[in-house]
Design an enzyme around this catalytic site. Structure first.
Site, PDB file in Angstrom:
ATOM      1  N   HIS A 132      -4.591 -14.362   9.600  1.00 27.63           N
ATOM      2  CA  HIS A 132      -3.757 -13.179   9.705  1.00 27.63           C
ATOM      3  C   HIS A 132      -4.495 -11.923  10.139  1.00 27.63           C
ATOM      4  O   HIS A 132      -4.038 -10.814   9.899  1.00 27.63           O
ATOM      5  CB  HIS A 132      -3.021 -12.960   8.381  1.00 27.63           C
ATOM      6  CG  HIS A 132      -2.081 -14.066   8.026  1.00 27.63           C
ATOM      7  ND1 HIS A 132      -2.181 -14.794   6.866  1.00 27.63           N
ATOM      8  CD2 HIS A 132      -1.044 -14.592   8.711  1.00 27.63           C
ATOM      9  CE1 HIS A 132      -1.231 -15.716   6.848  1.00 27.63           C
ATOM     10  NE2 HIS A 132      -0.523 -15.608   7.955  1.00 27.63           N
ATOM     11  N   ARG A 141       2.047 -10.675   6.352  1.00 29.15           N
ATOM     12  CA  ARG A 141       3.437 -10.716   6.796  1.00 29.15           C
ATOM     13  C   ARG A 141       3.661 -10.095   8.158  1.00 29.15           C
ATOM     14  O   ARG A 141       4.724 -10.266   8.747  1.00 29.15           O
ATOM     15  CB  ARG A 141       4.329 -10.031   5.747  1.00 29.15           C
ATOM     16  CG  ARG A 141       4.492 -10.898   4.513  1.00 29.15           C
ATOM     17  CD  ARG A 141       5.212 -10.193   3.400  1.00 29.15           C
ATOM     18  NE  ARG A 141       6.589  -9.859   3.751  1.00 29.15           N
ATOM     19  CZ  ARG A 141       7.410  -9.261   2.914  1.00 29.15           C
ATOM     20  NH1 ARG A 141       7.001  -8.934   1.712  1.00 29.15           N
ATOM     21  NH2 ARG A 141       8.613  -8.979   3.284  1.00 29.15           N
ATOM     22  N   PRO A 186       0.805  -1.223   0.000  1.00 23.97           N
ATOM     23  CA  PRO A 186       0.000   0.000   0.000  1.00 23.97           C
ATOM     24  C   PRO A 186       0.837   1.272   0.000  1.00 23.97           C
ATOM     25  O   PRO A 186       1.630   1.509   0.895  1.00 23.97           O
ATOM     26  CB  PRO A 186      -0.824  -0.124   1.282  1.00 23.97           C
ATOM     27  CG  PRO A 186      -0.894  -1.580   1.532  1.00 23.97           C
ATOM     28  CD  PRO A 186       0.432  -2.102   1.099  1.00 23.97           C
ATOM     29  N   GLU A 187       0.682   2.046  -1.061  1.00 26.63           N
ATOM     30  CA  GLU A 187       1.253   3.383  -1.145  1.00 26.63           C
ATOM     31  C   GLU A 187       0.086   4.363  -1.089  1.00 26.63           C
ATOM     32  O   GLU A 187      -1.027   3.967  -0.731  1.00 26.63           O
ATOM     33  CB  GLU A 187       2.071   3.537  -2.439  1.00 26.63           C
ATOM     34  CG  GLU A 187       3.133   2.444  -2.594  1.00 26.63           C
ATOM     35  CD  GLU A 187       3.941   2.577  -3.873  1.00 26.63           C
ATOM     36  OE1 GLU A 187       4.038   3.679  -4.419  1.00 26.63           O
ATOM     37  OE2 GLU A 187       4.481   1.551  -4.333  1.00 26.63           O
ATOM     38  N   LYS A 196       1.275   7.315   3.802  1.00 27.31           N
ATOM     39  CA  LYS A 196       0.806   5.940   3.623  1.00 27.31           C
ATOM     40  C   LYS A 196       0.121   5.419   4.880  1.00 27.31           C
ATOM     41  O   LYS A 196      -0.038   4.215   5.032  1.00 27.31           O
ATOM     42  CB  LYS A 196       1.985   5.032   3.280  1.00 27.31           C
ATOM     43  CG  LYS A 196       2.757   5.452   2.035  1.00 27.31           C
ATOM     44  CD  LYS A 196       4.021   4.637   1.886  1.00 27.31           C
ATOM     45  CE  LYS A 196       4.871   5.176   0.742  1.00 27.31           C
ATOM     46  NZ  LYS A 196       6.196   4.533   0.679  1.00 27.31           N
ATOM     47  N   ARG A 255      16.423  -1.708  -3.955  1.00 27.28           N
ATOM     48  CA  ARG A 255      15.043  -1.860  -4.422  1.00 27.28           C
ATOM     49  C   ARG A 255      15.058  -1.881  -5.939  1.00 27.28           C
ATOM     50  O   ARG A 255      15.861  -1.222  -6.600  1.00 27.28           O
ATOM     51  CB  ARG A 255      14.174  -0.684  -3.974  1.00 27.28           C
ATOM     52  CG  ARG A 255      14.579  -0.056  -2.670  1.00 27.28           C
ATOM     53  CD  ARG A 255      14.048  -0.795  -1.514  1.00 27.28           C
ATOM     54  NE  ARG A 255      12.621  -0.606  -1.424  1.00 27.28           N
ATOM     55  CZ  ARG A 255      12.055   0.419  -0.800  1.00 27.28           C
ATOM     56  NH1 ARG A 255      12.792   1.343  -0.253  1.00 27.28           N
ATOM     57  NH2 ARG A 255      10.761   0.498  -0.725  1.00 27.28           N
TER      58      ARG A 255
END
Length: 299
Positions: free
Chosen positions: A105, A130, A2-3, A62, A282
DNA sequence: CGTTCAACCTGGGCGC
DNA sequence: TGCGCCCAGGTTGAAC
């Protein structure tokens, strides 16, 4: 991942909860619970939020910021103070009003008293495969400390060429690396940085110092256009990503991706194969035909 | 000022 | 088929 567009979409997807009163907050018991970084402890959140009204739903960079009314009673320490729940989804975090993809999760759920429609249960869940996401509960001072102008630059959706140049123009960093600096500009992540630079026609490895004034303007315009379009299409859901809207639907902006995760595929504008390089550990994707390194002040 | 690396995590994909 | 490895990337913080 998510940005800005993804968090903005989550934010809008929660609008139906505005004004609702919190009934209960649950952090499901799980060995993985401790992976949720939660300040203060989960028990404090569980105790402090019920009976408060969800008053504001906003985005800072964000991060999602849920503003809660001051408590009428209950916990003495938090009484009469507005509180803010700050959720950072990071890589795989989802904020959902729809049922979560799996029970496993789910890191936090908030149940609300139903407003008007008795048959409908209202709830919000934070699901994070995660477990890199974070949740903080802060007062107004804490909010400024963790998400104020010292930590987050101006929002990328409203950036101008002049502001971009002022905040990054003296840096020697590669422009792509600098765009990811949340203290400089808030909201851009790895995916949109590549797309934005393509639309601006700027090579990702160019030092900020070498960008000319007209390039900052183009970069700012590309930033706004790419992010606005991505918001309109509810973000990007790639094959290997888990992002979904609050309603658990896929985003659609991946249909517009030109370079990101498209190594070797032809650029739709000039047919040159897209290249992948690594900057600051990256992936960066760009079109060697459309994004020329040697430009700027000494063309 | 800057870069580089490790850490936090899971699961998909790949080579063997 | 299955094991081990790499990779995905947001953020922080330490080392250099």
């Amino acid at each position: 991942m998510p940005e800005l567009p993804e968090v903005e979409t989550m934010c809008r997807g929660l609008s139906r909860l505005r004004g609702a009163v919190i009934r209960a907050v649950v952090f499901p018991k799980s060995r993985r619970l401790r992976s949720v970084v939660c300040r203060p402890a989960a028990a404090v959140v569980t105790r402090s939020l019920p009976t408060r009204r969800l008053e504001t739903i906003a985005r800072r960079g964000k991060r999602l910021v849920l503003g809660m009314s001051a408590a009428s009673g209950g916990d003495a320490a938090s009484k009469d103070r507005q509180l803010f729940l700050v959720i950072e989804p990071r890589m795989t975090g989802l904020v959902l009003v729809a049922p979560p993809p799996t029970l496993e999760h789910v890191r936090m759920t908030i149940a609300f008293d139903s407003m008007g429609s008795p048959g409908e249960s209202m709830g919000l869940s934070f699901w994070d495969r995660r477990g890199l996401g974070t949740i903080s509960l802060v007062d107004a001072c804490g909010l400024e400390r963790v998400s104020g102008p010292d930590r987050l630059g101006p929002d990328a959706l409203e950036i101008s060429g002049a502001v971009l140049c002022e905040r990054l123009g003296r840096s020697s960093r590669a422009i792509k690396v600098a765009l990811l600096d949340q203290r400089a500009i808030a909201g851009i992540g790895n995916l949109y940085a590549s797309e934005i630079l393509f639309h601006a026609g700027i090579h990702p490895a160019v030092s900020c110092r070498r960008l000319a004034g007209e390039q900052w303007s183009r970069l700012a315009a590309a930033t706004r256009e790419v992010l606005e379009e991505a918001v309109a299409m509810e973000g990007s859901t790639l094959g290997d990503a888990t992002y979904r809207t609050a309603e658990n639907l896929a985003g659609r902006y991946q249909q517009r991706h030109v370079v990101y995760a498209r190594k070797g595929l032809p650029c739709p504008r000039c047919q040159t194969p897209v290249r992948r390089i690594v900057q600051a550990q990256r992936s960066t994707f760009f079109c060697p035909g459309c994004q020329v390194a040697k430009r700027g002040r000494r063309g």
